[in-house]
Each structure stands twice: as structure tokens, then as C-alpha cells.
Design a protein around this motif. Structure first.
Motif, PDB file in Angstrom:
ATOM      1  N   MET A   4      50.575  23.397  -6.899  1.00  0.00           N
ATOM      2  CA  MET A   4      49.229  23.641  -6.406  1.00  0.00           C
ATOM      3  C   MET A   4      48.714  22.350  -5.772  1.00  0.00           C
ATOM      4  O   MET A   4      48.751  21.297  -6.408  1.00  0.00           O
ATOM      5  N   VAL A   5      48.265  22.448  -4.520  1.00  0.00           N
ATOM      6  CA  VAL A   5      47.769  21.276  -3.808  1.00  0.00           C
ATOM      7  C   VAL A   5      46.252  21.348  -3.737  1.00  0.00           C
ATOM      8  O   VAL A   5      45.675  22.399  -3.461  1.00  0.00           O
ATOM      9  N   ILE A   6      45.619  20.211  -3.998  1.00  0.00           N
ATOM     10  CA  ILE A   6      44.167  20.103  -3.868  1.00  0.00           C
ATOM     11  C   ILE A   6      43.839  18.869  -3.031  1.00  0.00           C
ATOM     12  O   ILE A   6      44.636  17.944  -2.927  1.00  0.00           O
ATOM     13  N   ASN A   7      42.660  18.879  -2.428  1.00  0.00           N
ATOM     14  CA  ASN A   7      42.161  17.720  -1.704  1.00  0.00           C
ATOM     15  C   ASN A   7      41.249  16.954  -2.647  1.00  0.00           C
ATOM     16  O   ASN A   7      40.156  17.404  -2.966  1.00  0.00           O
ATOM     17  N   ASN A   8      41.698  15.813  -3.107  1.00  0.00           N
ATOM     18  CA  ASN A   8      40.891  14.946  -3.967  1.00  0.00           C
ATOM     19  C   ASN A   8      40.141  13.989  -3.036  1.00  0.00           C
ATOM     20  O   ASN A   8      40.624  12.913  -2.723  1.00  0.00           O
ATOM     21  N   GLU A   9      38.973  14.433  -2.576  1.00  0.00           N
ATOM     22  CA  GLU A   9      38.204  13.651  -1.607  1.00  0.00           C
ATOM     23  C   GLU A   9      37.732  12.321  -2.180  1.00  0.00           C
ATOM     24  O   GLU A   9      37.611  11.339  -1.453  1.00  0.00           O
ATOM     25  N   THR A  10      37.479  12.271  -3.474  1.00  0.00           N
ATOM     26  CA  THR A  10      37.022  11.038  -4.118  1.00  0.00           C
ATOM     27  C   THR A  10      38.051   9.922  -3.957  1.00  0.00           C
ATOM     28  O   THR A  10      37.700   8.774  -3.697  1.00  0.00           O
ATOM     29  N   SER A  12      40.601  10.095  -1.720  1.00  0.00           N
ATOM     30  CA  SER A  12      41.181  10.212  -0.365  1.00  0.00           C
ATOM     31  C   SER A  12      42.674  10.503  -0.413  1.00  0.00           C
ATOM     32  O   SER A  12      43.503   9.799   0.155  1.00  0.00           O
ATOM     33  N   ARG A  13      43.003  11.591  -1.121  1.00  0.00           N
ATOM     34  CA  ARG A  13      44.397  11.996  -1.168  1.00  0.00           C
ATOM     35  C   ARG A  13      44.507  13.477  -1.496  1.00  0.00           C
ATOM     36  O   ARG A  13      43.646  14.059  -2.169  1.00  0.00           O
ATOM     37  N   TYR A  14      45.572  14.064  -0.978  1.00  0.00           N
ATOM     38  CA  TYR A  14      45.952  15.412  -1.366  1.00  0.00           C
ATOM     39  C   TYR A  14      46.873  15.255  -2.566  1.00  0.00           C
ATOM     40  O   TYR A  14      47.767  14.418  -2.560  1.00  0.00           O
ATOM     41  N   GLU A  15      46.642  16.055  -3.587  1.00  0.00           N
ATOM     42  CA  GLU A  15      47.442  15.972  -4.801  1.00  0.00           C
ATOM     43  C   GLU A  15      48.172  17.285  -5.023  1.00  0.00           C
ATOM     44  O   GLU A  15      47.595  18.361  -4.871  1.00  0.00           O
ATOM     45  N   LEU A  16      49.429  17.171  -5.417  1.00  0.00           N
ATOM     46  CA  LEU A  16      50.228  18.340  -5.739  1.00  0.00           C
ATOM     47  C   LEU A  16      50.512  18.329  -7.235  1.00  0.00           C
ATOM     48  O   LEU A  16      51.027  17.333  -7.762  1.00  0.00           O
ATOM     49  N   TYR A  28      45.275   9.524   2.501  1.00  0.00           N
ATOM     50  CA  TYR A  28      44.707   9.583   3.849  1.00  0.00           C
ATOM     51  C   TYR A  28      43.467   8.725   3.969  1.00  0.00           C
ATOM     52  O   TYR A  28      42.881   8.313   2.965  1.00  0.00           O
ATOM     53  N   GLN A  29      43.106   8.470   5.227  1.00  0.00           N
ATOM     54  CA  GLN A  29      41.835   7.821   5.553  1.00  0.00           C
ATOM     55  C   GLN A  29      41.151   8.698   6.587  1.00  0.00           C
ATOM     56  O   GLN A  29      41.776   9.088   7.580  1.00  0.00           O
ATOM     57  N   LEU A  30      39.902   8.999   6.348  1.00  0.00           N
ATOM     58  CA  LEU A  30      39.125   9.819   7.270  1.00  0.00           C
ATOM     59  C   LEU A  30      38.214   8.905   8.065  1.00  0.00           C
ATOM     60  O   LEU A  30      37.381   8.189   7.505  1.00  0.00           O
ATOM     61  N   ILE A  31      38.404   8.902   9.395  1.00  0.00           N
ATOM     62  CA  ILE A  31      37.623   8.051  10.288  1.00  0.00           C
ATOM     63  C   ILE A  31      37.048   8.943  11.383  1.00  0.00           C
ATOM     64  O   ILE A  31      37.767   9.328  12.317  1.00  0.00           O
ATOM     65  N   GLY A  32      35.774   9.298  11.230  1.00  0.00           N
ATOM     66  CA  GLY A  32      35.162  10.206  12.198  1.00  0.00           C
ATOM     67  C   GLY A  32      35.858  11.556  12.157  1.00  0.00           C
ATOM     68  O   GLY A  32      35.950  12.184  11.114  1.00  0.00           O
TER      69      GLY A  32
END
Length: 92
Positions: A4-10, A12-16, A28-32
Motif C-alpha cells: 500500500m502506497v501513501i503520500n506522506n506530505e509531512t 515529503s515522500r511516498y511510502e510503501l 521528493y521535493q515540491l517546488i511550485g
């Protein structure tokens, strides 16, 4: 093996997760409106089971759904995109 994959925004990573255990992550890094996919890592105990591909697909599908451009800094993600040309449209 399917996790199960989730987006851990806190963080900045997708976790499986497999059976409740963290089996891999894609940082990941979110830039704009660009998401830079920087590093994929799968725990050795789960290596060779396609979990890295699951992470890459989830991240790319998520970016597409959110209208983000992708910067595939991670070599694993770049190779995944090469093998799945449908994701090239979102590459920056």
C-alpha cells in the motif's frame, strides 16, 4: 508482492507499506508546480519484488492527477519513465 502506497506530505515522500511495515520510499521535493523525485529506496528484505516500480508508478500517477510536472532526478524513476513512455508527457 503488492504493498500500500501513501503520500506522506509531512516527510515529503511516498511510502510503501507491506503488512504494516515500511518496505520502501520515494523521496521528493515540491517546488511550485514541479515535483522532483529525488531518491527511491526499498528495504533489502523486499528487494526484487517490484516494489520500486509500484512506488514510481504511484508517484507519477499522483503527479499527473495533481497537474504537476515531474523532474526525475532519481535514476530509478528516470529508467521507469523510459520503460513507460506514457509518463514522458509530464516530464519537465
Amino acid at each position: 508482492m503488492v504493498g500500500m502506497v501513501i503520500n506522506n506530505e509531512t516527510d515529503s515522500r511516498y511510502e510503501l507499506h507491506v503488512d504494516g511495515q515500511l518496505a520502501g520510499q520515494l523521496d521528493y521535493q515540491l517546488i511550485g508546480d514541479v515535483i522532483a523525485l529525488t531518491h527511491t529506496e526499498v528495504d533489502e528484505a523486499y528487494a526484487g519484488q517490484g516494489l520500486g516500480a509500484q512506488l514510481a508508478k504511484f508517484a507519477l500517477d499522483d503527479a499527473q492527477a495533481r497537474g504537476l510536472k515531474v523532474s526525475p532526478i532519481c535514476p530509478f524513476v528516470a529508467k521507469y519513465i523510459d520503460k513507460h513512455p506514457e509518463y514522458r508527457v509530464t516530464v519537465r
